[in-house]
Design an enzyme around this catalytic site. Structure first.
Site, mmCIF file in Angstrom:
data_model
loop_
_atom_site.group_PDB
_atom_site.id
_atom_site.type_symbol
_atom_site.label_atom_id
_atom_site.label_comp_id
_atom_site.label_asym_id
_atom_site.label_seq_id
_atom_site.Cartn_x
_atom_site.Cartn_y
_atom_site.Cartn_z
ATOM 1 N N ASP A 113 0.859 -1.185 0.000
ATOM 2 C CA ASP A 113 0.000 0.000 0.000
ATOM 3 C C ASP A 113 0.897 1.236 0.000
ATOM 4 O O ASP A 113 2.102 1.145 0.201
ATOM 5 C CB ASP A 113 -1.004 0.000 1.160
ATOM 6 C CG ASP A 113 -0.368 0.033 2.535
ATOM 7 O OD1 ASP A 113 0.859 -0.203 2.645
ATOM 8 O OD2 ASP A 113 -1.083 0.307 3.510
ATOM 9 N N HIS A 116 10.693 -8.768 1.108
ATOM 10 C CA HIS A 116 10.402 -7.341 0.931
ATOM 11 C C HIS A 116 11.689 -6.543 1.147
ATOM 12 O O HIS A 116 12.538 -6.916 1.964
ATOM 13 C CB HIS A 116 9.337 -6.914 1.933
ATOM 14 C CG HIS A 116 8.730 -5.586 1.652
ATOM 15 N ND1 HIS A 116 9.310 -4.402 2.063
ATOM 16 C CD2 HIS A 116 7.593 -5.244 0.992
ATOM 17 C CE1 HIS A 116 8.554 -3.401 1.676
ATOM 18 N NE2 HIS A 116 7.511 -3.872 1.017
ATOM 19 N N TYR A 150 2.907 4.803 0.777
ATOM 20 C CA TYR A 150 3.556 5.368 1.959
ATOM 21 C C TYR A 150 2.532 6.188 2.738
ATOM 22 O O TYR A 150 1.680 6.870 2.154
ATOM 23 C CB TYR A 150 4.711 6.277 1.540
ATOM 24 C CG TYR A 150 5.864 5.552 0.886
ATOM 25 C CD1 TYR A 150 6.566 4.554 1.555
ATOM 26 C CD2 TYR A 150 6.273 5.889 -0.407
ATOM 27 C CE1 TYR A 150 7.636 3.897 0.952
ATOM 28 C CE2 TYR A 150 7.348 5.236 -1.011
ATOM 29 C CZ TYR A 150 8.019 4.247 -0.323
ATOM 30 O OH TYR A 150 9.084 3.610 -0.908
ATOM 31 N N PHE A 196 6.469 2.115 -4.192
ATOM 32 C CA PHE A 196 7.838 2.366 -3.740
ATOM 33 C C PHE A 196 8.375 3.754 -4.108
ATOM 34 O O PHE A 196 9.414 4.161 -3.601
ATOM 35 C CB PHE A 196 8.811 1.278 -4.242
ATOM 36 C CG PHE A 196 8.515 -0.083 -3.697
ATOM 37 C CD1 PHE A 196 8.774 -0.391 -2.374
ATOM 38 C CD2 PHE A 196 7.958 -1.060 -4.508
ATOM 39 C CE1 PHE A 196 8.497 -1.653 -1.860
ATOM 40 C CE2 PHE A 196 7.668 -2.328 -4.011
ATOM 41 C CZ PHE A 196 7.944 -2.621 -2.689
#
Length: 241
Positions: free
Chosen positions: A82, A208, A84, A95
Site C-alpha cells: 500500500d 520485501h 507510503y 515504492f
C-alpha cells in the site's frame, strides 16, 4: 478582515469521483467495471465517509500507475502493498516518492540492490531523487495491491475493495501476449502469484526490501539479482519477437 481558508493540500486525496482519476485508455474498461460494481461503490462510499470525518488519505491520485503505464506498454510489474503513509511521500506509484522527498528505507534498499546488481548509481537528492516516474514511463507498472492509505496508519485501507481491482489488473497483464517480468517482493506480493501465468512470464520472488527483511533468509532482497535477471530475460524475449 476575515482570514481566507487555507488552500487544500495537494499531496492528499480530495474527492472520490473516479472520473477525476485519469488512466490510460487501455485500462478504462477494467477500471469502469470495478467502480460500477457493488465492491467498487462500497469502496468509494468508504473513502467518502473517511474524508468527511477529516481523515488524511494518500495519494491524491490513487490510479496514477495506470495513468503512466498503459497495458500495451507494460514490460515489468513491481508489486507493492500500500502507499507510503507519511505526508508528502506517496505519489501513486509503488515504492516511489515525490521529487525531493528523502528515500524511505525500502526505496533506499531498492537503489542499493540496483547499484550492486547493475552498477546503477544511487540517485542524488533532491534531484533526481526517489521518484520512479521515469520507470513508469518506460513500461514498469509500479502497482500497489491497495491504492490508498491514511496518514500514519499503514494498511488502514487494506481489505476495503482495492484488491479486487488490482487483482484484475494483474490478471489482465498476465493474459496479454507480451512477455512480462513480475517482481514479487514480500509475502503480500507473493500471495498474488496464482494470478500470473508463469509458463509465459518470468516471476521473480524475494523478501520485501524493508530493512526488517531485506537481508533475512530464505530469499534476501539484497543480493537477489532481480534487475539483471529481468534485463537478460527481456533482452532474450525481445530478440525472439
Amino acid at each position: 478582515m476575515e482570514t481566507p481558508p487555507l488552500a487544500p493540500a495537494v499531496d492528499q486525496l480530495q474527492a472520490t469521483d473516479p472520473s477525476d482519476w485519469t488512466v490510460a485508455p487501455g485500462w478504462q474498461p477494467t477500471v469502469d467495471g470495478f467502480f460500477q460494481s457493488a465492491a467498487g461503490q462500497g469502496l468509494l462510499g468508504f473513502l467518502q465517509r473517511r474524508l468527511q470525518t477529516g481523515a488524511i488519505i494518500f495519494p491524491p491520485q490513487p490510479l496514477r500507475a495506470l495513468q503512466l503505464t498503459s497495458p500495451e506498454a507494460v514490460r515489468v510489474v513491481i508489486l507493492g502493498q500500500d502507499p507510503y503513509h507519511g505526508r508528502g511521500q506517496a505519489e501513486g506509484l509503488a515504492f516511489s516518492v515525490a521529487p525531493g522527498v528523502p528515500f524511505p528505507p525500502s526505496l533506499r534498499n531498492i537503489f542499493k540492490e540496483l547499484q550492486r546488481d547493475l552498477g546503477t548509481p544511487i540517485p542524488a537528492l533532491p534531484q533526481p531523487g526517489g521518484s520512479l516516474v521515469k520507470w513508469a514511463q518506460k513500461g514498469v507498472l509500479l502497482l500497489n495491491t491497495c491504492l490508498t492509505v491514511e496518514e500514519g496508519q499503514p494498511a488502514s485501507h487494506s481489505g476495503k475493495g482495492w484488491e479486487l481491482l488490482t487483482d484484475a489488473i494483474i490478471r489482465e497483464v498476465s493474459q496479454r501476449a507480451q512477455p512480462t517480468v513480475f517482481m514479487l517482493w514480500g509475502a503480500n506480493a507473493q500471495s498474488k502469484r496464482s494470478l500470473i501465468d508463469a509458463s509465459r512470464h518470468l516471476v521473480l520472488t524475494a523478501n520485501h526490501p524493508s530493512p526488517l527483511s531485506a537481508l533475512r533468509p530464505p530469499l534476501p532482497f539484497i543480493g537477489c539479482g532481480h534487475f539483471s535477471q529481468a534485463r537478460a530475460w527481456r533482452d532474450a524475449h525481445t530478440a525472439d519477437r
